[in-house]
Design a protein around this motif. Structure first.
Motif, PDB file in Angstrom:
ATOM      1  N   CYS A 230       1.836   9.185  -6.091  1.00  0.00           N
ATOM      2  CA  CYS A 230       2.199  10.515  -5.840  1.00  0.00           C
ATOM      3  C   CYS A 230       3.335  10.864  -6.976  1.00  0.00           C
ATOM      4  CB  CYS A 230       3.072  10.600  -4.430  1.00  0.00           C
ATOM      5  SG  CYS A 230       1.683  10.758  -3.213  1.00  0.00           S
ATOM      6  N   GLN A 231       4.167  10.051  -7.234  1.00  0.00           N
ATOM      7  CA  GLN A 231       5.027  10.088  -8.552  1.00  0.00           C
ATOM      8  C   GLN A 231       4.480  10.450  -9.713  1.00  0.00           C
ATOM      9  OE1 GLN A 231       7.604   6.985  -7.844  1.00  0.00           O
ATOM     10  NE2 GLN A 231       9.071   7.670  -6.514  1.00  0.00           N
ATOM     11  N   ALA A 232       3.198   9.469  -9.982  1.00  0.00           N
ATOM     12  CA  ALA A 232       2.643   9.663 -11.209  1.00  0.00           C
ATOM     13  C   ALA A 232       1.989  10.976 -11.330  1.00  0.00           C
ATOM     14  CB  ALA A 232       1.709   8.564 -11.430  1.00  0.00           C
ATOM     15  N   LEU A 233       1.487  11.676 -10.333  1.00  0.00           N
ATOM     16  CA  LEU A 233       1.005  12.885 -10.208  1.00  0.00           C
ATOM     17  C   LEU A 233       2.010  13.826 -10.382  1.00  0.00           C
ATOM     18  CD1 LEU A 233      -1.761  14.519  -9.598  1.00  0.00           C
ATOM     19  CD2 LEU A 233      -1.126  14.566  -7.258  1.00  0.00           C
ATOM     20  N   ASP A 234       3.011  13.793  -9.973  1.00  0.00           N
ATOM     21  CA  ASP A 234       4.003  14.712 -10.051  1.00  0.00           C
ATOM     22  C   ASP A 234       4.454  14.684 -11.545  1.00  0.00           C
ATOM     23  OD1 ASP A 234       5.890  16.703  -8.871  1.00  0.00           O
ATOM     24  OD2 ASP A 234       7.389  15.147  -9.260  1.00  0.00           O
ATOM     25  N   ARG A 235       4.456  13.646 -12.121  1.00  0.00           N
ATOM     26  CA  ARG A 235       4.762  13.480 -13.477  1.00  0.00           C
ATOM     27  C   ARG A 235       3.933  14.136 -14.275  1.00  0.00           C
ATOM     28  NH1 ARG A 235       7.224   8.083 -14.879  1.00  0.00           N
ATOM     29  NH2 ARG A 235       7.794   9.095 -16.609  1.00  0.00           N
ATOM     30  N   VAL A 236       2.494  14.241 -13.955  1.00  0.00           N
ATOM     31  CA  VAL A 236       1.652  14.775 -14.769  1.00  0.00           C
ATOM     32  C   VAL A 236       1.907  16.209 -15.322  1.00  0.00           C
ATOM     33  CG1 VAL A 236      -0.617  15.758 -14.982  1.00  0.00           C
ATOM     34  CG2 VAL A 236      -0.286  13.473 -14.102  1.00  0.00           C
ATOM     35  N   GLY A 237       2.856  16.767 -14.283  1.00  0.00           N
ATOM     36  CA  GLY A 237       3.385  18.396 -14.495  1.00  0.00           C
ATOM     37  C   GLY A 237       2.222  19.294 -14.044  1.00  0.00           C
ATOM     38  N   GLU A 238       2.747  20.479 -14.528  1.00  0.00           N
ATOM     39  CA  GLU A 238       1.731  21.780 -14.228  1.00  0.00           C
ATOM     40  C   GLU A 238       0.471  21.736 -15.196  1.00  0.00           C
ATOM     41  OE1 GLU A 238       1.867  24.053 -11.996  1.00  0.00           O
ATOM     42  OE2 GLU A 238       3.686  22.749 -11.098  1.00  0.00           O
ATOM     43  N   LEU A 239      -0.316  21.631 -14.561  1.00  0.00           N
ATOM     44  CA  LEU A 239      -1.857  21.858 -15.286  1.00  0.00           C
ATOM     45  C   LEU A 239      -2.219  23.068 -15.795  1.00  0.00           C
ATOM     46  CD1 LEU A 239      -4.013  19.612 -12.973  1.00  0.00           C
ATOM     47  CD2 LEU A 239      -2.845  18.827 -15.086  1.00  0.00           C
ATOM     48  N   PRO A 240      -2.507  23.230 -16.987  1.00  0.00           N
ATOM     49  CA  PRO A 240      -2.935  24.654 -17.622  1.00  0.00           C
ATOM     50  C   PRO A 240      -3.784  25.397 -16.836  1.00  0.00           C
ATOM     51  CG  PRO A 240      -3.356  22.724 -19.167  1.00  0.00           C
ATOM     52  CD  PRO A 240      -3.191  21.889 -17.978  1.00  0.00           C
ATOM     53  N   ASP A 241      -3.433  26.489 -16.824  1.00  0.00           N
ATOM     54  CA  ASP A 241      -4.311  27.509 -15.930  1.00  0.00           C
ATOM     55  C   ASP A 241      -5.203  28.205 -16.724  1.00  0.00           C
ATOM     56  OD1 ASP A 241      -5.400  29.180 -14.184  1.00  0.00           O
ATOM     57  OD2 ASP A 241      -3.540  30.496 -14.051  1.00  0.00           O
ATOM     58  N   THR A 242      -6.536  27.857 -16.636  1.00  0.00           N
ATOM     59  CA  THR A 242      -7.723  28.430 -17.713  1.00  0.00           C
ATOM     60  C   THR A 242      -8.583  29.141 -16.841  1.00  0.00           C
ATOM     61  OG1 THR A 242      -8.892  26.503 -17.328  1.00  0.00           O
ATOM     62  CG2 THR A 242      -7.511  26.190 -19.127  1.00  0.00           C
ATOM     63  N   SER A 243      -8.123  29.661 -15.867  1.00  0.00           N
ATOM     64  CA  SER A 243      -8.959  30.434 -14.879  1.00  0.00           C
ATOM     65  C   SER A 243      -9.023  32.077 -15.500  1.00  0.00           C
ATOM     66  CB  SER A 243      -8.257  30.478 -13.447  1.00  0.00           C
ATOM     67  OG  SER A 243      -7.188  31.221 -13.364  1.00  0.00           O
ATOM     68  N   ARG A 244      -8.261  32.434 -16.127  1.00  0.00           N
ATOM     69  CA  ARG A 244      -8.062  33.891 -16.777  1.00  0.00           C
ATOM     70  C   ARG A 244      -8.756  33.848 -18.045  1.00  0.00           C
ATOM     71  NH1 ARG A 244      -2.173  33.228 -15.275  1.00  0.00           N
ATOM     72  NH2 ARG A 244      -2.286  33.663 -12.874  1.00  0.00           N
TER      73      ARG A 244
ATOM     74  N   ALA B 171       0.809  -1.339  -0.039  1.00  0.00           N
ATOM     75  CA  ALA B 171      -0.205   0.153  -0.028  1.00  0.00           C
ATOM     76  C   ALA B 171       0.858   1.403   0.113  1.00  0.00           C
ATOM     77  CB  ALA B 171      -0.882  -0.062   1.375  1.00  0.00           C
ATOM     78  N   LEU B 172       1.836   1.237   0.728  1.00  0.00           N
ATOM     79  CA  LEU B 172       2.837   2.537   0.916  1.00  0.00           C
ATOM     80  C   LEU B 172       3.490   2.607  -0.596  1.00  0.00           C
ATOM     81  CD1 LEU B 172       4.396   4.839   2.318  1.00  0.00           C
ATOM     82  CD2 LEU B 172       6.214   2.754   3.024  1.00  0.00           C
ATOM     83  N   GLU B 173       4.064   1.538  -1.025  1.00  0.00           N
ATOM     84  CA  GLU B 173       4.530   1.579  -2.448  1.00  0.00           C
ATOM     85  C   GLU B 173       3.623   2.092  -3.576  1.00  0.00           C
ATOM     86  OE1 GLU B 173       6.062  -2.356  -3.057  1.00  0.00           O
ATOM     87  OE2 GLU B 173       7.636  -2.180  -1.644  1.00  0.00           O
ATOM     88  N   ASP B 174       2.266   1.578  -3.422  1.00  0.00           N
ATOM     89  CA  ASP B 174       1.245   2.288  -4.434  1.00  0.00           C
ATOM     90  C   ASP B 174       0.925   3.842  -4.202  1.00  0.00           C
ATOM     91  OD1 ASP B 174       1.177  -0.270  -5.472  1.00  0.00           O
ATOM     92  OD2 ASP B 174      -0.778  -0.786  -4.687  1.00  0.00           O
ATOM     93  N   ALA B 175       0.956   4.206  -2.924  1.00  0.00           N
ATOM     94  CA  ALA B 175       0.682   5.599  -2.579  1.00  0.00           C
ATOM     95  C   ALA B 175       1.793   6.258  -3.209  1.00  0.00           C
ATOM     96  CB  ALA B 175       0.522   5.630  -1.137  1.00  0.00           C
ATOM     97  N   VAL B 176       3.040   5.891  -2.887  1.00  0.00           N
ATOM     98  CA  VAL B 176       4.316   6.655  -3.494  1.00  0.00           C
ATOM     99  C   VAL B 176       4.316   6.484  -5.056  1.00  0.00           C
ATOM    100  CG1 VAL B 176       6.885   6.615  -3.430  1.00  0.00           C
ATOM    101  CG2 VAL B 176       5.680   6.138  -1.285  1.00  0.00           C
ATOM    102  N   ALA B 177       3.957   5.489  -5.597  1.00  0.00           N
ATOM    103  CA  ALA B 177       4.038   5.726  -7.031  1.00  0.00           C
ATOM    104  C   ALA B 177       2.651   6.570  -7.584  1.00  0.00           C
ATOM    105  CB  ALA B 177       3.742   4.146  -7.472  1.00  0.00           C
TER     106      ALA B 177
ATOM    107  N   ALA C  16      -5.892   1.701  -5.192  1.00  0.00           N
ATOM    108  CA  ALA C  16      -5.393   0.377  -4.581  1.00  0.00           C
ATOM    109  C   ALA C  16      -4.637   0.583  -3.579  1.00  0.00           C
ATOM    110  CB  ALA C  16      -4.352   0.012  -5.839  1.00  0.00           C
ATOM    111  N   ALA C  17      -4.018   1.556  -3.112  1.00  0.00           N
ATOM    112  CA  ALA C  17      -3.319   1.574  -1.963  1.00  0.00           C
ATOM    113  C   ALA C  17      -4.552   1.957  -0.615  1.00  0.00           C
ATOM    114  CB  ALA C  17      -2.469   2.938  -1.879  1.00  0.00           C
TER     115      ALA C  17
END
Length: 156
Positions: free
Chosen positions: A69-83, A61-67, A110-111
């Motif tokens: 978070c890493q996948a979310l980080d690799r998504v990168g910055e999301l486009p800012d469409t608020s403006r 579960a810990l490994e899945d949670a870390v993975a 899964a975690a």
């Protein structure tokens, strides 16, 4: 001196005592030690299996949670469409980034399924995923989920 046994007609030894021949001690039973050994083996194997199984569950579960978070980080910055008054229909998200977002959602789910302590992470990453897949990047709820997910990932 030898005497003859009248019942059988054979010679009998005078030092032979019939009462001692009939009262010989039976061999001690091996059932109890064998039963104790088998019970100890089963109990020890059960405890070892239980400990081994429990240690692997939470580590996974810990490994899945870390993975996640890493996948979310690799998504990168999301486009800012608020403006933007008229946001673009496809604001620059590649299919790779979308796949990473889905992977983060699935890994966090899964975690959380294995260890309930990761349920808040799964909930927030799911909120981010819904925002990303709908391409509504100016969604305030989705942005809040993103902030919360990143804070939880910093602690994991």
């Amino acid at each position: 001196m030898r005497t003859v046994d009248q019942g059988t007609g054979t010679e009998a030894d005078p030092d032979f005592d019939e009462s001692s021949a009939g009262s010989s001690q039976p061999a001690p039973s091996r059932r109890l030690p064998v039963l104790c050994a088998v019970a100890g083996f089963v109990l020890g194997g059960s405890v070892l299996g239980l400990l081994w199984g429990l240690s692997g569950v939470h580590a996974g579960a810990l490994e899945d949670a870390v993975a996640a978070c890493q996948a979310l980080d690799r998504v990168g910055e999301l486009p800012d469409t608020s403006r933007d008054t008229q946001p673009a229909l496809t604001p620059g998200l590649s299919s790779e980034r979308l796949h990473r977002m889905v992977a983060a959602r699935e890994l966090s789910a899964a975690a959380a399924q294995v260890n309930a302590n990761y349920q808040p992470l799964a909930d927030h990453i799911d909120g981010v995923s819904r925002m990303v897949l709908s391409l509504h990047f100016n969604d305030i709820s989705g942005q809040r989920h993103l902030t919360e997910a990143k804070e939880i990932c910093a602690r994991v």
